[in-house]
Design an enzyme around this catalytic site. Structure first.
Site, PDB file in Angstrom:
ATOM      1  N   GLY A  15       5.464  21.690 -24.389  1.00 32.06           N
ATOM      2  CA  GLY A  15       5.455  20.218 -23.956  1.00 32.06           C
ATOM      3  C   GLY A  15       4.144  19.522 -23.998  1.00 32.06           C
ATOM      4  O   GLY A  15       3.374  19.873 -23.262  1.00 32.06           O
ATOM      5  N   GLY A  17       3.912  16.362 -22.714  1.00 29.28           N
ATOM      6  CA  GLY A  17       4.142  15.364 -21.650  1.00 29.28           C
ATOM      7  C   GLY A  17       3.069  15.163 -20.973  1.00 29.28           C
ATOM      8  O   GLY A  17       1.898  15.440 -21.152  1.00 29.28           O
ATOM      9  N   PHE A  18       3.169  14.599 -19.737  1.00 35.01           N
ATOM     10  CA  PHE A  18       2.071  14.224 -18.775  1.00 35.01           C
ATOM     11  C   PHE A  18       1.254  15.581 -18.479  1.00 35.01           C
ATOM     12  O   PHE A  18      -0.012  15.480 -18.420  1.00 35.01           O
ATOM     13  CB  PHE A  18       2.399  13.239 -17.755  1.00 35.01           C
ATOM     14  N   GLY A  19       2.013  16.531 -17.976  1.00 37.11           N
ATOM     15  CA  GLY A  19       1.421  17.774 -17.754  1.00 37.11           C
ATOM     16  C   GLY A  19       0.819  18.446 -18.748  1.00 37.11           C
ATOM     17  O   GLY A  19      -0.503  18.747 -18.755  1.00 37.11           O
ATOM     18  N   GLU A 174      14.197  -0.735 -12.031  1.00 38.78           N
ATOM     19  CA  GLU A 174      13.450  -1.670 -13.000  1.00 38.78           C
ATOM     20  C   GLU A 174      14.410  -2.032 -14.032  1.00 38.78           C
ATOM     21  O   GLU A 174      14.190  -3.309 -14.708  1.00 38.78           O
ATOM     22  CB  GLU A 174      12.471  -0.750 -13.486  1.00 38.78           C
ATOM     23  N   ALA A 322       4.844  11.402 -12.917  1.00 40.01           N
ATOM     24  CA  ALA A 322       3.579  11.700 -13.556  1.00 40.01           C
ATOM     25  C   ALA A 322       2.216  12.131 -12.988  1.00 40.01           C
ATOM     26  O   ALA A 322       1.586  13.133 -13.395  1.00 40.01           O
ATOM     27  CB  ALA A 322       3.175  10.338 -14.421  1.00 40.01           C
TER      28      ALA A 322
HETATM   29  C1  LIG Z   1      12.968   6.325 -17.304  1.00 35.50           C
HETATM   30  C2  LIG Z   1      11.934   7.036 -16.501  1.00 35.50           C
HETATM   31  C3  LIG Z   1      10.951   6.203 -15.729  1.00 35.50           C
HETATM   32  C4  LIG Z   1      10.118   6.824 -14.976  1.00 35.50           C
HETATM   33  N1  LIG Z   1       9.282   6.217 -14.447  1.00 35.50           N
HETATM   34  C5  LIG Z   1       8.011   6.895 -13.362  1.00 35.50           C
HETATM   35  C6  LIG Z   1       7.171   6.141 -12.820  1.00 35.50           C
HETATM   36  O1  LIG Z   1       7.279   4.870 -12.703  1.00 35.50           O
HETATM   37  N2  LIG Z   1       6.170   6.834 -12.295  1.00 35.50           N
HETATM   38  C7  LIG Z   1       5.989   8.033 -12.354  1.00 35.50           C
HETATM   39  O2  LIG Z   1       5.168   8.775 -11.956  1.00 35.50           O
HETATM   40  N3  LIG Z   1       6.882   8.868 -13.072  1.00 35.50           N
HETATM   41  C8  LIG Z   1       7.910   8.199 -13.750  1.00 35.50           C
HETATM   42  N4  LIG Z   1       8.924   9.069 -14.194  1.00 35.50           N
HETATM   43  C9  LIG Z   1       8.740  10.307 -14.220  1.00 35.50           C
HETATM   44  C10 LIG Z   1       7.734  11.046 -15.206  1.00 35.50           C
HETATM   45  O3  LIG Z   1       7.830  10.488 -16.383  1.00 35.50           O
HETATM   46  C11 LIG Z   1       7.728  12.469 -15.258  1.00 35.50           C
HETATM   47  O4  LIG Z   1       7.723  13.165 -13.850  1.00 35.50           O
HETATM   48  C12 LIG Z   1       6.825  13.005 -16.122  1.00 35.50           C
HETATM   49  O5  LIG Z   1       6.964  12.769 -17.398  1.00 35.50           O
HETATM   50  C13 LIG Z   1       6.925  14.627 -16.052  1.00 35.50           C
HETATM   51  O6  LIG Z   1       5.786  15.083 -16.836  1.00 35.50           O
HETATM   52  P1  LIG Z   1       5.912  16.572 -17.664  1.00 35.50           P
HETATM   53  O7  LIG Z   1       4.583  16.798 -18.238  1.00 35.50           O
HETATM   54  O8  LIG Z   1       6.583  17.492 -16.547  1.00 35.50           O
HETATM   55  O9  LIG Z   1       7.186  16.383 -18.535  1.00 35.50           O
HETATM   56  P2  LIG Z   1       7.280  15.231 -19.808  1.00 35.50           P
HETATM   57  O10 LIG Z   1       6.396  14.117 -19.665  1.00 35.50           O
HETATM   58  O11 LIG Z   1       8.957  14.933 -19.457  1.00 35.50           O
HETATM   59  O12 LIG Z   1       7.187  15.984 -21.047  1.00 35.50           O
HETATM   60  C14 LIG Z   1       7.865  16.984 -21.347  1.00 35.50           C
HETATM   61  C15 LIG Z   1       7.794  17.483 -22.785  1.00 35.50           C
HETATM   62  O13 LIG Z   1       8.119  18.611 -23.050  1.00 35.50           O
HETATM   63  C16 LIG Z   1       8.711  18.542 -24.494  1.00 35.50           C
HETATM   64  N5  LIG Z   1       9.937  19.573 -24.521  1.00 35.50           N
HETATM   65  C17 LIG Z   1      11.092  19.820 -23.540  1.00 35.50           C
HETATM   66  N6  LIG Z   1      11.811  20.828 -23.908  1.00 35.50           N
HETATM   67  C18 LIG Z   1      11.248  21.473 -25.133  1.00 35.50           C
HETATM   68  C19 LIG Z   1      11.224  22.478 -25.928  1.00 35.50           C
HETATM   69  N7  LIG Z   1      12.472  23.413 -25.567  1.00 35.50           N
HETATM   70  N8  LIG Z   1      10.664  22.773 -27.085  1.00 35.50           N
HETATM   71  C20 LIG Z   1       9.667  21.917 -27.247  1.00 35.50           C
HETATM   72  N9  LIG Z   1       9.303  20.799 -26.592  1.00 35.50           N
HETATM   73  C21 LIG Z   1       9.900  20.670 -25.406  1.00 35.50           C
HETATM   74  C22 LIG Z   1       9.447  17.168 -24.467  1.00 35.50           C
HETATM   75  O14 LIG Z   1       9.752  16.580 -25.954  1.00 35.50           O
HETATM   76  C23 LIG Z   1       8.315  16.508 -23.750  1.00 35.50           C
HETATM   77  O15 LIG Z   1       7.302  15.976 -24.722  1.00 35.50           O
HETATM   78  C24 LIG Z   1       9.958   8.194 -14.988  1.00 35.50           C
HETATM   79  C25 LIG Z   1      10.874   9.102 -15.687  1.00 35.50           C
HETATM   80  C26 LIG Z   1      11.980   8.063 -16.477  1.00 35.50           C
HETATM   81  C27 LIG Z   1      12.753   9.247 -17.538  1.00 35.50           C
END
Ligand SMILES: Cc1cc2nc3c(=O)[nH]c(=O)nc-3n(C[C@H](O)[C@H](O)[C@H](O)COP(=O)(O)OP(=O)(O)OC[C@H]3O[C@@H](n4cnc5c(N)ncnc54)[C@H](O)[C@@H]3O)c2cc1C
Length: 427
Positions: A15, A17-19, A174, A322
């Site tokens: 993943g 994403g942010f983490g 939003e 995030a």
């Molecule tokens: C519409 C929306 C608005 C938001 N607004 C806010 C906000 O204003 N402020 C805030 O703090 N948070 C907000 N959030 C929440 C925030 O985006 C999440 O909390 C944050 O992205 C979590 O980070 P993460 O690294 O856990 O996962 P993500 O950022 O979701 O990253 C996960 C990654 O894992 C990858 N992945 C998943 N499963 C697999 C797999 N099986 N194989 C390979 N890759 C995989 C995905 O493609 C993705 O790139 C919002 C979320 C959404 C949907």
């Protein structure tokens, strides 16, 4: 996967994403081999997805190539792949492009939309969790207005211009605010031959206040802002079903709408092999200890939305936002280096920097740990914070210019049907 064995231990991060990105940045200069796997080759800035759905921003200004974030580090490898199964006994992953073994595994897969088992809503409603979904929503909204122009049936026309957004969290608020601004500023100019005053934006919240994770003052101000914009805010109502046209609720209220956006819940994006019942908490999140280790495993970690670290201050885990994901990624990066160097681990302590949501032009609410404020200043703070955390200089410049342009011109020029969306129709 064509990744060479090295003398350094291999850390696989699932993943970007942010983490995952925060963790990879911490590790890429250290004596570990970092392999990041994501099913997309880009990082998505999810907080601005609603602007893509409503034509305020182009999708590529909120996406950033993962390879570019970490280019130039010889120990870093990216593979575009979907991880399908984790085999903890063999320390091995199965993906759609092959298998790979790990010394340390970090699950940072985030979350996905939770339809709570309602298949009708899942197939006929719209989610907004990814860029393709946001583009679908953008197309559907615009297609509805094109269709509304063509029909003589008043009921059908109203249903095409009636938007139901389920979930009064930041995403729903939003999106509702942005749609209301489109109704006011853009539709009358784009569709002079359509009575766009009949367009309705309904925001439906199951509890007694919107933005329930924020302060009461933020909730009531945001509700006031939405009402000023003409959004119908429905509280204490739960949507129970949707057949593609008719929205049923647990009350006598129902809606006729061609567009239902489901923003009422997320669940952890778990992977087979690490989904045994005893590992999971509410919402499918993986229970981790204060060092991010998944319960029962020393070499498997989870961070971000997919992880639940229960502490005294956060008995149900950290918010799915995030900031916790990024801070957890950074802390785990330090701890993985400590593990390799045989040093004691540092427990994670979340520094709450507050939360915010915007409703529209000059209208936002901000809750900081010590101050709460709303209105124009909050809106500027919201914009600054989002620009700051957006990945990539080009993206920041493009988003900034777009926002200035939209502000001055009262416009959203990305209202394009690039990829028409074919909705599943009612039976
Ligand atoms: C519409 C929306 C608005 C938001 N607004 C806010 C906000 O204003 N402020 C805030 O703090 N948070 C907000 N959030 C929440 C925030 O985006 C999440 O909390 C944050 O992205 C979590 O980070 P993460 O690294 O856990 O996962 P993500 O950022 O979701 O990253 C996960 C990654 O894992 C990858 N992945 C998943 N499963 C697999 C797999 N099986 N194989 C390979 N890759 C995989 C995905 O493609 C993705 O790139 C919002 C979320 C959404 C949907």
């Amino acid at each position: 996967m064509n990744i060479p064995q090295s003398s350094f231990p291999r850390v696989i991060i699932i993943g970007g994403g942010f983490g995952g990105i925060a963790l990879a940045k911490k590790l890429c200069k250290k004596e570990v081999q970092v392999v990041l796997i994501d099913k997309h080759n880009y990082h998505t800035f999810q907080p601005l997805l609603y602007q893509v759905s409503t034509g305020g921003l182009e999708p590529d200004s909120i996406a950033y190539p993962i390879r570019k974030v970490l280019q130039g580090y010889p120990n870093f490898y990216f593979r575009l792949a979907e991880v399908r199964r984790i085999n903890p006994d063999k320390q091995m992953l199965q993906t759609n492009i092959g298998e790979i073994d790990y010394d340390y595994l970090v699950v940072a897969t985030g979350s996905e939309t939770n339809f709570f088992g309602n298949k009708n809503i899942e197939t006929k409603g719209m989610a907004m969790k990814s860029i393709p979904q946001s583009l679908n929503l953008r197309s559907l909204i615009l297609e509805n207005f094109e269709q509304a122009l063509l029909t003589d049936d008043l009921h059908e026309r109203d249903a095409l211009m009636n938007f139901v957004i389920v979930g009064g969290g930041p995403t729903g608020v939003e999106l509702a605010g942005a749609l209301a601004e489109i109704k006011k500023g853009i539709l009358p100019k784009d569709y002079p031959d359509l009575d766009t005053r009949r367009a309705q934006i309904n925001l439906i919240q199951g509890s007694d206040r919107i933005l329930p994770a924020m302060s009461e003052i933020a909730s009531s101000k945001a509700e006031g802002f939405l009402e000023d914009l003409g959004v119908n805010v429905w509280k204490n109502i739960r949507v129970t079903d949707y057949d593609g046209k008719h929205v049923s609720t647990n009350t006598d209220t129902s809606f006729e709408s061609e567009t239902l956006v489901w923003a009422a819940g997320v669940k952890a994006a778990c992977i087979d092999g690490l989904d045994a019942k005893e590992l999971l908490c509410r919402g499918g999140r993986l229970r981790v200890n204060q060092f991010h280790q998944v319960e029962g495993f020393k070499e498997i970690f989870a961070i971000g939305d997919v992880a639940q670290m229960e502490t005294e201050a956060f008995p149900h885990g950290h918010p799915m936002m995030a900031q916790p994901a990024m801070q957890q990624g950074e802390n785990l990066g330090e701890n993985l280096v400590r593990i390799v160097e045989n040093k004691p681990l540092k427990p994670f302590v979340y520094k709450d920097k507050g939360s915010m949501a915007t409703v529209g032009r000059n209208k936002a609410v901000v809750d900081l740990p010590k101050f709460k404020f709303q209105g124009v200043f909050a809106w500027f703070v919201w914009m600054f914070v989002h620009l700051y955390f957006l990945i990539g200089f080009r993206n920041r410049v493009v988003v900034f210019i777009n926002w200035v342009y939209n502000y001055i011109r009262f416009d959203r020029e990305a209202r394009l049907i690039i990829r028409p969306f074919k909705k599943v129709t009612a039976k």
